[in-house]
Design a protein around this motif. Structure first.
Motif, short mmCIF file in Angstrom:
data_model
loop_
_atom_site.label_atom_id
_atom_site.label_comp_id
_atom_site.label_asym_id
_atom_site.label_seq_id
_atom_site.Cartn_x
_atom_site.Cartn_y
_atom_site.Cartn_z
N ILE A 1 51.86 -3.61 53.14
CA ILE A 1 50.64 -4.09 53.22
C ILE A 1 49.94 -4.82 53.14
CG2 ILE A 1 52.51 -3.98 50.95
CD1 ILE A 1 51.43 -7.07 50.04
N VAL A 2 48.60 -4.68 52.61
CA VAL A 2 47.47 -5.56 53.12
C VAL A 2 46.42 -5.68 51.83
CG1 VAL A 2 44.83 -5.19 53.82
CG2 VAL A 2 46.77 -3.36 54.96
N ASP A 3 46.54 -6.79 51.22
CA ASP A 3 46.20 -7.98 50.36
C ASP A 3 45.47 -8.90 51.14
OD1 ASP A 3 45.82 -7.57 47.42
OD2 ASP A 3 47.92 -8.53 47.27
N LYS B 1 46.83 4.07 48.15
CA LYS B 1 46.27 2.82 47.02
C LYS B 1 46.89 2.86 46.55
CE LYS B 1 41.95 2.30 44.52
NZ LYS B 1 42.23 0.77 44.73
N LEU B 2 47.33 1.25 45.84
CA LEU B 2 48.49 0.98 44.98
C LEU B 2 47.00 -0.13 43.93
CD1 LEU B 2 51.84 -0.15 46.59
CD2 LEU B 2 51.04 2.59 44.62
N ASN B 3 47.94 0.19 43.19
CA ASN B 3 46.65 -0.98 42.16
C ASN B 3 47.76 -2.08 41.57
OD1 ASN B 3 44.17 -0.21 41.96
ND2 ASN B 3 44.72 1.59 40.88
N GLY B 4 47.79 -2.69 40.70
CA GLY B 4 49.00 -3.70 40.07
C GLY B 4 49.77 -4.62 41.61
N SER B 5 51.22 -4.87 41.38
CA SER B 5 51.62 -5.20 42.06
C SER B 5 52.37 -4.72 43.89
CB SER B 5 53.14 -6.02 41.30
OG SER B 5 53.03 -6.41 40.60
N MET C 1 52.98 5.03 63.44
CA MET C 1 53.28 5.69 62.78
C MET C 1 53.76 4.36 61.86
SD MET C 1 50.49 7.40 61.26
CE MET C 1 50.70 8.57 59.55
N ILE C 2 52.84 3.93 60.70
CA ILE C 2 53.16 3.27 59.74
C ILE C 2 52.41 3.31 58.23
CG2 ILE C 2 53.96 1.76 60.96
CD1 ILE C 2 51.55 0.02 59.61
N ARG C 3 53.01 3.41 57.03
CA ARG C 3 52.34 3.50 55.87
C ARG C 3 52.19 1.44 55.29
NH1 ARG C 3 57.45 5.60 53.05
NH2 ARG C 3 58.30 3.59 54.44
N VAL C 4 50.44 2.07 54.67
CA VAL C 4 50.22 1.05 54.42
C VAL C 4 49.65 0.90 52.97
CG1 VAL C 4 48.88 -0.98 55.12
CG2 VAL C 4 49.07 0.74 56.58
N ALA C 5 49.50 0.14 52.40
CA ALA C 5 49.56 0.04 50.67
C ALA C 5 48.65 -0.77 50.46
CB ALA C 5 51.36 0.01 49.69
N SER C 6 47.81 -0.97 49.94
CA SER C 6 46.94 -1.75 49.36
C SER C 6 45.62 -1.21 48.47
CB SER C 6 46.04 -1.86 50.48
OG SER C 6 44.88 -2.47 50.19
N LYS C 7 45.58 -2.96 47.46
CA LYS C 7 44.61 -2.16 47.02
C LYS C 7 42.86 -2.07 47.23
CE LYS C 7 47.07 -5.57 44.02
NZ LYS C 7 46.54 -6.86 42.96
N TYR C 8 43.06 -2.33 48.58
CA TYR C 8 41.21 -2.25 49.51
C TYR C 8 41.80 -1.08 50.15
CZ TYR C 8 41.79 -6.72 46.76
OH TYR C 8 41.86 -7.57 45.64
N PRO C 9 41.62 0.15 50.27
CA PRO C 9 42.11 1.14 51.32
C PRO C 9 41.07 1.30 52.21
CG PRO C 9 41.38 2.38 49.41
CD PRO C 9 41.77 0.68 49.06
N ASN C 10 39.66 0.97 52.20
CA ASN C 10 38.85 1.24 52.87
C ASN C 10 38.95 0.32 54.00
OD1 ASN C 10 37.57 3.38 51.70
ND2 ASN C 10 36.42 1.69 50.50
N ILE C 11 39.36 -1.30 53.52
CA ILE C 11 39.53 -2.48 54.32
C ILE C 11 40.54 -1.88 55.79
CG2 ILE C 11 39.85 -4.72 54.53
CD1 ILE C 11 38.55 -4.99 52.05
N ALA C 12 41.71 -1.77 54.36
CA ALA C 12 42.97 -1.17 55.90
C ALA C 12 42.13 -0.45 56.52
CB ALA C 12 43.62 -1.19 54.39
N LYS C 13 42.08 0.63 55.77
CA LYS C 13 41.45 2.18 56.82
C LYS C 13 40.94 1.49 58.20
CE LYS C 13 39.36 5.79 57.27
NZ LYS C 13 38.83 6.97 56.49
#
Length: 116
Positions: free
Chosen positions: A62-64, A45-49, A18-30
């Motif tokens: 992260i997924v980016d 869901k993160l925006n910016g850096s 189980m991990i935590r994933v930060a991304s501007k693209y949560p649907n793609i990551a999911k």
């Protein structure tokens, strides 16, 4: 589109923990983690850096979109897995193309010159 993080995060991906994933693209990551890797993740869901996610312990990875990887390296991260290749397309409205042909062709030619 890639999964990126510190080198040690590769083990979390291999063991499907189980991990935590930060991304501007949560649907793609999911979609990637749930449907392709069958790994349970907490999507943030993160925006910016987004690269700051693992640095401040907000996420494990992260997924980016990765172009050259220089921003990743500057933040001590690397590409761990590739999700999919990406490309850009230019779409022009047919009516606009007829009414603004010269302006649009100049724009297209300028973009082509920058790609070479």
């Amino acid at each position: 589109m890639c999964v990126c993080g510190p080198k040690e995060a590769k083990k979390l991906l291999e063991h499907r923990e189980m991990i935590r994933v930060a991304s501007k693209y949560p649907n793609i990551a999911k979609d990637y983690f749930f449907n392709q890797k069958h790994q349970t993740v907490d999507i943030i869901k993160l925006n910016g850096s987004v690269e700051l996610g693992p640095i401040v312990n907000l996420s494990d990875v992260i997924v980016d979109i990765v172009e050259t990887g220089s921003t990743l390296r500057e933040n001590g991260l690397e590409v761990l897995e590739e999700i999919c290749p990406l490309s850009a397309r230019m779409i022009v409205n047919q009516v606009s193309m007829q009414m603004e042909t010269d302006r649009i062709r100049k724009l297209i030619n300028a973009m082509k010159e920058n790609l070479d």
